[in-house]
Write an enzyme that holds these catalytic residues in place. Structure first.
Site: not given
Length: 373
Positions: A197, A258, A230, A146, A254
């Site tokens: 990852k 959610d 994942d 970001y 983030d």
């Protein structure tokens, strides 16, 4: 904190969309604690967003910036939404919430995921999956993709376009949020799952190496595990009770928080705290806000769920004001209100009648009054 006193300064910024609606209820709750529990807190309203731009030509007017800089904590609502197209892109970019977080060096975002037995029937997951869910996602907040440069959209020689973003992490950026997460795990069940990852990303490799090194050197008593993002996305809905503290980077945190909202019943249920470093005076600036966005499709309708904002007050009580008993009291009041059938539209059972945003605020304040006597 006010000079020469123990008075704490809390800025209240409703923002845009449903932000002002839910923040109004959170302020009512915080005002109850100030009045009934003698909390030494001064509340100051500050403008941000579309209405501020209409009045001053600035998304974050200079007076609001002064309020933010003087605050020990900020109770924030939401930002963005379809209605903000009225604000020119450059004016919006000048003072985004991301830039405010960066300017305050809010590097650790804390998002608790706790199930409410009263919502088992309304939640999208089976009750047996929800039992015992109580974990915290610690998200690195001031670095990563970001904030990475270069970034942009360019036109290629053949006339097509290419969008690009850069993700990067330094040792220092990883280590300070990892230390925060390890220290948090020490106060809980002693388990930390680091999500990355590392199988395809160099930033993930560095992330894992630094977390492993810190664990060995400083926190060997903590049970450390690793998970690719994942798999983590599946596990937070398949078996969320396995987690205690989850540590991850900015974009993964983030997304995962959610996804984890299904365990809490709704995104409207989730609070958060964004914390900076402790300075020489012991002060740590913080923003407390619900995880949800501005939800422009329901803004102004009075139906938004204020619990994420109200539980953010509980985090403020515990983490900035040093009032853990009051924080626990508020969390109990929320649970009691839900157990008594209080429901907004996002968590209502089929066929039942939802209450308004202010009605949920009333129900939680009523529960506080009962518990306090």
């Amino acid at each position: 904190m006010s000079a020469g006193s123990n008075q704490m300064n809390v800025a209240v910024i409703g923002g845009e969309g449903i932000g002002p609606e839910v923040t109004t209820q959170a302020r009512r709750v915080l005002s109850w604690f100030i009045a009934k529990r003698s909390l030494p807190v001064d509340l100051t309203e500050a403008a941000y967003g579309l209405e501020a731009y209409r009045a001053t030509g600035e998304v974050l007017p200079p007076e609001s910036r002064k309020v933010i800089d003087a605050a020990d904590a900020i109770l924030f609502g939401a930002t963005g939404g379809a209605e903000t197209k009225e604000v020119p892109i450059e004016a919006r970019k000048k003072n985004t919430l991301l830039k405010i977080r960066k300017s305050l060096d809010l590097f650790a975002n804390v998002r608790p995921i706790v199930t409410q037995p009263g919502l088992y029937e309304a939640a999208p997951l089976k009750a047996r999956v929800l039992e015992g869910v109580d974990f915290v996602i610690v998200r690195e907040l001031s670095s990563g993709i970001y904030f990475g440069e270069p970034r942009g959209i360019e036109t290629l020689p053949d006339g097509s376009r290419r969008g690009f973003n850069t993700t990067s992490y330094t040792t220092a950026e990883i280590r300070r949020v990892a230390r925060f997460a390890f220290e948090l795990a020490r106060t809980r069940r002693g388990k930390l799952c680091s999500v990355d990852k590392a199988n395809v990303m160099e930033t993930g490799v560095l992330w894992r190496e630094e977390v492993v090194a810190m664990h060995a050197a400083e926190f060997p008593e903590i049970e450390l595990t690793h998970m690719h993002v994942d798999n983590a996305a599946m596990q937070v809905v398949y078996r969320p009770s396995q987690f205690d503290v989850m540590l991850t980077d900015n974009i993964f945190g983030d997304i995962l928080s959610d996804a984890a909202a299904v365990a809490a019943g709704s995104l409207g249920m989730l609070p958060s705290a964004s914390l900076g470093p402790v300075d020489a005076t012991g002060r740590r600036q913080a923003i407390y806000e619900p995880v949800h966005g501005s939800a422009p499709d329901i803004a102004g309708m009075g139906i938004a769920n204020p619990i994420g904002s109200i539980l953010s007050v509980a985090m403020l009580l515990r983490m900035t004001l040093g009032q853990p008993e009051d924080a626990t009291l508020l969390e109990r009041a929320v649970s009691d209100a839900l157990a008594g059938g209080a429901r907004t539209a996002d968590i209502v059972e089929p066929g039942a009648k939802p209450m308004s945003t202010s009605g949920m605020g009333d129900a939680i304040l009523d529960a506080l009054e009962r518990l306090a006597h």
